[in-house]
Motif scaffolding. Structure first.
Motif, short mmCIF file in Angstrom:
data_model
loop_
_atom_site.label_atom_id
_atom_site.label_comp_id
_atom_site.label_asym_id
_atom_site.label_seq_id
_atom_site.Cartn_x
_atom_site.Cartn_y
_atom_site.Cartn_z
N THR A 36 0.82 -1.21 0.00
CA THR A 36 0.00 0.00 0.00
C THR A 36 0.86 1.26 0.00
OG1 THR A 36 -1.80 -1.14 1.14
CG2 THR A 36 -1.79 1.26 1.26
N THR A 37 1.86 1.28 0.87
CA THR A 37 2.72 2.46 0.98
C THR A 37 3.47 2.74 -0.31
OG1 THR A 37 2.99 2.03 3.35
CG2 THR A 37 4.57 3.52 2.33
N ARG A 38 4.02 1.70 -0.91
CA ARG A 38 4.79 1.87 -2.14
C ARG A 38 3.91 2.43 -3.26
NH1 ARG A 38 7.39 -2.86 -5.90
NH2 ARG A 38 5.22 -3.54 -5.78
N ARG A 39 2.71 1.90 -3.40
CA ARG A 39 1.82 2.37 -4.45
C ARG A 39 1.43 3.84 -4.25
NH1 ARG A 39 -1.10 -1.96 -7.29
NH2 ARG A 39 -0.40 -3.99 -6.52
N LEU A 40 1.11 4.20 -3.01
CA LEU A 40 0.72 5.58 -2.73
C LEU A 40 1.86 6.55 -3.00
CD1 LEU A 40 -1.38 5.09 0.53
CD2 LEU A 40 -2.25 5.78 -1.73
N LEU A 41 3.07 6.16 -2.65
CA LEU A 41 4.22 7.05 -2.87
C LEU A 41 4.57 7.18 -4.35
CD1 LEU A 41 6.54 6.12 0.15
CD2 LEU A 41 5.18 8.21 -0.19
N ARG A 42 4.01 6.31 -5.17
CA ARG A 42 4.17 6.45 -6.62
C ARG A 42 3.02 7.24 -7.24
NH1 ARG A 42 6.02 0.32 -8.50
NH2 ARG A 42 8.14 0.40 -7.65
N GLY A 43 2.11 7.72 -6.39
CA GLY A 43 0.96 8.47 -6.89
C GLY A 43 -0.14 7.60 -7.42
N GLU A 44 -0.13 6.32 -7.06
CA GLU A 44 -1.12 5.37 -7.56
C GLU A 44 -2.25 5.18 -6.55
OE1 GLU A 44 1.02 1.77 -8.19
OE2 GLU A 44 2.45 2.65 -9.62
N VAL B 150 -7.58 3.44 -1.99
CA VAL B 150 -7.35 4.80 -1.52
C VAL B 150 -6.31 5.47 -2.41
CG1 VAL B 150 -7.94 4.28 0.89
CG2 VAL B 150 -5.57 4.04 0.11
N ALA B 151 -6.36 6.80 -2.47
CA ALA B 151 -5.39 7.57 -3.26
C ALA B 151 -5.35 9.00 -2.74
CB ALA B 151 -5.76 7.56 -4.74
N PHE B 152 -4.21 9.65 -2.84
CA PHE B 152 -4.12 11.07 -2.49
C PHE B 152 -4.98 11.88 -3.45
CE2 PHE B 152 0.20 9.70 -0.90
CZ PHE B 152 -0.11 9.81 0.44
N GLN B 153 -5.78 12.78 -2.91
CA GLN B 153 -6.78 13.47 -3.71
C GLN B 153 -6.31 14.84 -4.25
OE1 GLN B 153 -10.03 12.03 -4.55
NE2 GLN B 153 -8.55 10.42 -4.04
N MET B 154 -5.40 15.49 -3.56
CA MET B 154 -5.02 16.84 -4.00
C MET B 154 -3.50 17.00 -4.03
SD MET B 154 -7.95 19.30 -2.34
CE MET B 154 -7.83 18.67 -0.65
#
Length: 356
Positions: free
Chosen positions: A116-124, A137-141
């Motif tokens: 999960t952490t790796r994917r989020l840090l790639r903007g995925e 889940v994904a960063f929204q802004m």
């Protein structure tokens, strides 16, 4: 060889990071154990503002004391302040969980956290499981600059056993271990990581994958040996921390201590087990990596220091560091005692100059 300094995260002690940068250290690793030290991300934010070159990261962030999206969010926030020099160290929580009388994360939880952490840090978008429910889940802004997922954040996985080290190869950009100062130990760690990469279908590039070892160091003065008060103060907490780790493994899994601990093992167990079970989680980790508990000074023997730390006269250390580098070790992450942290930084700074 790169040199990193592992810090007992302390919110008003950022001068040490600044000094480490000036001495030529490559990285500052901020310890994350909420019942021991200051908040590591707050410390990193201050350090990012006061430094320009040294890499900044967690040493290490702990699986599920902050859930994966929060960890990704925290380090991506630091990446706004120090783009290109931010990294994330991740472990399953030797003290962070143990000091709350809880067991560290299981391997399956560790793997899900890393994914999960790796994917989020790639903007995925990433799967996130919590409370028995999995959602995406994904960063929204992120595009507004609240977090930075454009500049890469390398992930370094902390693991001492073969299965955990395989996760480093499967999900990480590096492995953190407590590698004895021996070529065979370095090669074994890299082989475990390479096996994990192969199992995950990832190409393993030993040149780009970073192997880091946690240790303490001391440069001996003429006539000084491993029994000197200065060496014991500087390296003793790191050496005795091996007993803390071994006792937890013995307590939970029935695993016998490694050979270099056996000469003091019975006395150490007798000491720890004087504490009531309900309070023992405090006693096991007393002074953890920071100072020697008065009752544990007796265990900081030359044998334990030699096994866990890198100690010798300057020429000997330069030679030993060169041998470890040739075997495939990329960075020495040095954890001195809290009292000796500035002195140790100066000593290692002199080695950095000698090592080129």
């Amino acid at each position: 060889m790169e040199f990193g300094i592992c810090l007992h995260s302390k919110i008003d002690d950022i001068d040490l990071v600044v000094r480490a940068e000036n001495l030529g250290f490559d990285a500052a690793w901020f310890a994350d154990s909420q019942m021991l030290w200051s908040d590591c991300y707050s410390c990193m934010a201050l350090a990012a503002d006061r430094t320009t070159r040294i890499k900044l990261g967690t040493g290490v962030s702990v699986v599920d004391t902050r859930v994966a999206p929060v960890t990704a969010h925290s380090i991506a926030t630091i990446n706004v302040l120090a783009p290109g020099r931010t990294f994330l160290g991740v472990g399953n929580g030797f003290t962070a969980w143990r000091l709350m009388a809880r067991k560290p994360a299981r391997l399956v939880e560790f793997e899900a956290f890393l994914d999960t952490t790796r994917r989020l840090l790639r903007g995925e978008e990433a799967p996130f499981t919590h409370g028995g429910k999995t959602t995406d889940v994904a960063f929204q802004m992120a595009e507004l600059g609240f977090v930075n997922v454009i500049d890469p954040v390398p992930i370094h996985v902390s693991a001492f056993g073969p299965k955990g080290q395989a996760l480093a190869g499967a999900y990480g950009d590096g492995l953190i271990a407590a590698v004895p100062p021996q070529r065979s130990a370095v090669e074994r760690c890299l082989a475990n990581a390479a096996g994990g990469a192969a199992g995950a279908g990832r190409e393993f590039d030993e040149d780009s994958f970073q192997l880091t070892t946690l240790t303490a160091m001391a440069v001996l003065e003429p006539g000084e040996d491993l029994t000197s008060d200065r060496v014991v103060e500087q390296c003793g907490p790191m050496a005795v921390m091996g007993l803390h780790y071994a006792y937890e493994r013995f307590r939970q899994f029935g695993v016998d201590p490694t050979p270099h601990l056996r000469s003091v093992w019975d006395d150490y167990v007798a000491l720890v087990e004087q504490s009531p079970e309900a309070e023992r989680h405090y006693r096991i980790h007393a002074g953890h990596g920071t100072y020697l508990h008065p009752d544990e000074v007796q265990f900081a023997t030359p044998e334990l220091i030699e096994a866990a730390c890198i100690v010798g006269q300057a020429d000997q250390l330069v030679e030993k560091i060169s041998e470890l580098e040739a075997a495939g070790l990329d960075q020495l992450m040095v954890l001195p005692s809290f009292a000796s942290r500035y002195r140790a930084a100066e000593e290692i700074g002199s080695l950095i100059k000698r090592s080129g």
